[in-house]
Design an enzyme around this catalytic site. Sequence first.
Site, PDB file in Angstrom:
ATOM      1  CB  CYS A 374      -0.913  -0.307   0.783  1.00 30.03           C
ATOM      2  SG  CYS A 374      -0.065  -0.440   2.730  1.00 30.03           S
ATOM      3  CG  ASP A 376       3.932   4.166   5.132  1.00 29.82           C
ATOM      4  OD1 ASP A 376       5.003   4.569   4.186  1.00 29.82           O
ATOM      5  OD2 ASP A 376       3.161   4.811   5.766  1.00 29.82           O
ATOM      6  CG  ASP A 379      -2.457   0.688   8.316  1.00 27.40           C
ATOM      7  OD1 ASP A 379      -2.266   0.338   9.703  1.00 27.40           O
ATOM      8  OD2 ASP A 379      -1.932   1.662   7.870  1.00 27.40           O
ATOM      9  CE  LYS A 416       3.452   4.131  12.567  1.00 24.11           C
ATOM     10  NZ  LYS A 416       2.771   5.693  12.511  1.00 24.11           N
ATOM     11  NE  ARG A 420      -2.498   2.756  11.412  1.00 21.88           N
ATOM     12  CZ  ARG A 420      -1.736   4.009  11.241  1.00 21.88           C
ATOM     13  NH1 ARG A 420      -1.519   4.677  11.531  1.00 21.88           N
ATOM     14  NH2 ARG A 420      -1.388   4.263   9.746  1.00 21.88           N
TER      15      ARG A 420
END
Length: 606
Positions: A374, A376, A379, A416, A420
Amino acid sequence: MASASIPVYNRSNNPLENSSSQNASRESLKMEPLAVTLLPGEERVIDKDIMYICPFSGPVKGKVFITNYRLYFKSADADPSVTLNVPLGAIGRVEKMGGASSRGENSYGLDITCKDMRNLRFALKQEGHSRRDIFDILFRYAFPLSHGLLLFAYLSQEKYEENGWSVYKPMEEFRRQGLPTDKWRITFINDSYELCDTYPTILVVPFKATEEDLRKVSTFRSRGRIPVLSWIHRENQAVICRCSQPLVGMSGKRNKDDERYLDVIREANGTAKLTIYDARPSVNAVANKATGGGYEGDDTYQNAELVFLDIHNIHVMRESLKKLKDIVYPNVEESHWLSSLESTHWLEHIKLVLSGAIQVADKISGGNSVVVHCSDGWDRTAQLTSLAMLMLDSHYRTLRGFQVLLEKEWISFGHKFASRIGHGDKNHADQDRSPIFVQFIDCVWQMTKQFPTAFEFNERLLMTILDHLFSCRFGTFLYNCESARDTNEVRSKTVSLWSLVNSDSTSYLNPFYTPESSRVLYPVASMRHLELWVTYYIRWNPRIRQQQSPVEQRYMELLALRDEYLKKLEELQLTDSSPNSSHLSNSSAPNTASPTQHITHLHTPF
């Protein structure tokens, strides 16, 4: 429109029986008249008489207990009794309601917004700043990191038979997959997190790629997250690789090392084209060029095929879940249920994530390697790779295998969690907050509904995982990456969630599970086949209860009957082998059958 489960009203005489019993079972607590059995390491901080403004039954007088782990409320004289049991980690926001001059009954108190789809409101007397102490204490202990305090996971002294930290061992998992091979090798180049500080220490890369190649590629990938192997197909040797976006930028920069590296991945299983799945909508990928990112263009990556999967970013998902919460808590407006649900777009996002994972799994089954990214790579990438692996590999559909999948694709590869979820952080408006992992677990639940015999674990496991995603009782989901967990000594100073689960594994098993080692699951990712997970999202509403499947209910009855018969059989066998029964049988007629011969064996057919 999706076949959303229409909420069923529970006409029980005890409107809070369902939610309070769920709370109790989830925390395994023995309730006392005005208190709760504390966890090892949990300490009471304050008790206070208070009025709970229940959205279902109106104002309820009672007492609130705040510890360093939870907020617990018990009604004083309500019939039926009203209880609340909220881990402080699940609190996202605490605000003062009303002021000294506020008019109206119960207009002065506290508003609490939770991360687990509920809100709480408490009223106090206006005189003497009666809420100051409880507000300060709640704010301090709900957001310990913002006040220089430790998260509860570091204070807990719980002990379990199983050590959950031993569930995932990277080398064992790679060996299970058949790695290394003559095309793929294991590297320790990231042993000190020098190549990429958000990747794990042990990586699998193409055999032909040298350590110097990896360093050069890392300079052209966002956050240094180079393409590395996540999973390999044992028969056709196709692989799922994950990474972040290339740093193309507005000027259209190229990196020959990165281009050659992707070609080496393609050559490893001898296909003409390498498929790159970019999770983003194409317009977002183009926009990322303005901030130095971008995507793999056809002109520079000539042996690659780029496919955009149109999954929206963390901000869109956050707003979507917020809209969903607005329509399910505290009240569900049944007359406009389907249109309200559609307006949240939550199931539409679930569909796009599942659809993307299906494309990845299908490409791998066809013998073609894929690269997934995506922006980075922590996610949407984690959602796609882990769901595709769940479809392709039956090991991940077992109780322990699913734990390995989460440890590997989410925890070790740097989703993260701290950013998050916002563990212990008072900044509720942080733009990094997003329900990406909740959305993934929802996708898993959708798969378990469509394939009820394919998963060894049950819905309770998924709900337990989400409860402790927020609770801060265990160290499993703390911090953003493996290097941060090492720095904060998570493994040595906290308990793993899997210690709890594996010490009571029977509670999390699916009675319908039928192992099928080679089966690939392809869920139907259409709106007509997706449902709202009512048991999770609307569980706090005492009037709504998901009806148990008649098949499941009958199956549980048959299991209980079988256990009863087996117990009787055992008793009869013991009686038959005792000296008295031996004497009786010798004196009886020779043709008389023994008691065990009269037992009818119960078989439970599917």
